[in-house]
Enzyme design. Structure first.
Site, short mmCIF file in Angstrom:
data_model
loop_
_atom_site.label_atom_id
_atom_site.label_comp_id
_atom_site.label_asym_id
_atom_site.label_seq_id
_atom_site.Cartn_x
_atom_site.Cartn_y
_atom_site.Cartn_z
N ASP A 8 0.85 -1.18 0.00
CA ASP A 8 0.00 0.00 0.00
C ASP A 8 0.89 1.23 0.00
O ASP A 8 1.74 1.39 0.89
CB ASP A 8 -0.91 0.02 1.23
N ASP A 129 -15.18 -3.13 -1.96
CA ASP A 129 -14.83 -2.94 -0.56
C ASP A 129 -16.12 -2.79 0.23
O ASP A 129 -16.96 -1.94 -0.10
CB ASP A 129 -13.97 -1.69 -0.38
#
Length: 252
Positions: A8, A129
């Site tokens: 990330d 998500d």
């Protein structure tokens, strides 16, 4: 089941968020290229990148790191975060990325998913998500009333490479995957499902095998050392995720 290490990116560094909270950031490395090479050295057959700056603002700020990573690796790389236009998706693919992941636009501009899937078969992934089963967008900041499984069904038959199903409540917690949500996603869609969120041990990885996911993204557990990639690959067995063109003769 393919084990996919995650990097990330936030302001050029490798980080992890706790449950998607940008105020709960742990920095693991200032050198994302070195980290990517390490995962490749340990046996990864694919790398998952997230542009957290792009996911939150929609503006790309980590392109130099993304370019450097794709240039350095010999394994395929996929990226999500802030991919909200045709031009942006095509720019990322031109960097050498194998796949791009569409999240927010999958809900807000489903026609863009259809357009890209037709233009780049087997290279487009939809990222869903979810918080309590409902889709969250714009870097997990905006909650919606759309059921995650309903959104997955929306893209049946497009020849997507995969759906990345992320459970926000477990992401970055090492508390184990949301098996119930993943089973529901696998049952709802014929597209291969990649699990994301909650992996803390090799046992968590093994628990996914009967669920039927094609892959699993692992982040914090690798950085904290509760999962050793080379050992996990040996325990689980690492198979490359088949793209839509090889897993079915024609889109269903």
């Amino acid at each position: 089941m393919q084990i996919i290490p995650a990097i990330d990116l936030l302001q050029g560094s490798c980080v992890r968020l706790h449950q998607g909270d940008y105020d709960q950031v742990t920095r693991f490395s200032e050198d994302p290229v070195a980290q990517a090479l390490e995962w490749q050295r340990q046996g990864a057959s694919r790398l998952h990148l997230v542009d957290l700056d792009g996911a939150r603002s929609g503006e790309p700020t980590n392109d130099s790191a993304v370019r450097a990573i794709t240039a350095a690796l010999s394994i395929p790389v996929q990226l999500g975060g802030g991919v909200r236009s045709l031009e942006r998706a095509e720019a990322l693919l031109s960097f050498g990325l194998d796949r791009v992941i569409l999240g927010t636009v999958a809900l807000e501009q489903p026609e863009l998913v259809e357009q890209l899937a037709a233009r780049y078969p087997g290279r487009i992934v939809v990222g869903i998500d979810a918080r309590n089963g409902k889709v969250a967008t714009r870097g997990w900041i905006t909650d919606t009333d759309t059921e995650a499984t309903s959104l997955a069904k929306r893209f049946e038959g497009l020849g997507l490479a995969a759906i990345v199903s992320t459970d926000i409540a477990t992401d970055g917690t090492l508390a184990g995957p949301n098996l119930t949500a993943l089973r529901a996603m696998v049952e709802a869609s014929s597209t291969p499902v990649i699990a994301s969120g909650g992996i803390g041990t090799v046992s968590d990885l093994l628990s996914l095998l009967p669920v039927g996911v094609s892959g699993v993204i692992v982040g914090r557990a690798l950085y904290d050392g509760t999962v050793i990639l080379s050992e996990a690959l040996q325990a689980v067995g690492d198979g490359r995720l088949q793209d839509a063109s090889s897993s079915q003769s024609s889109p269903c």
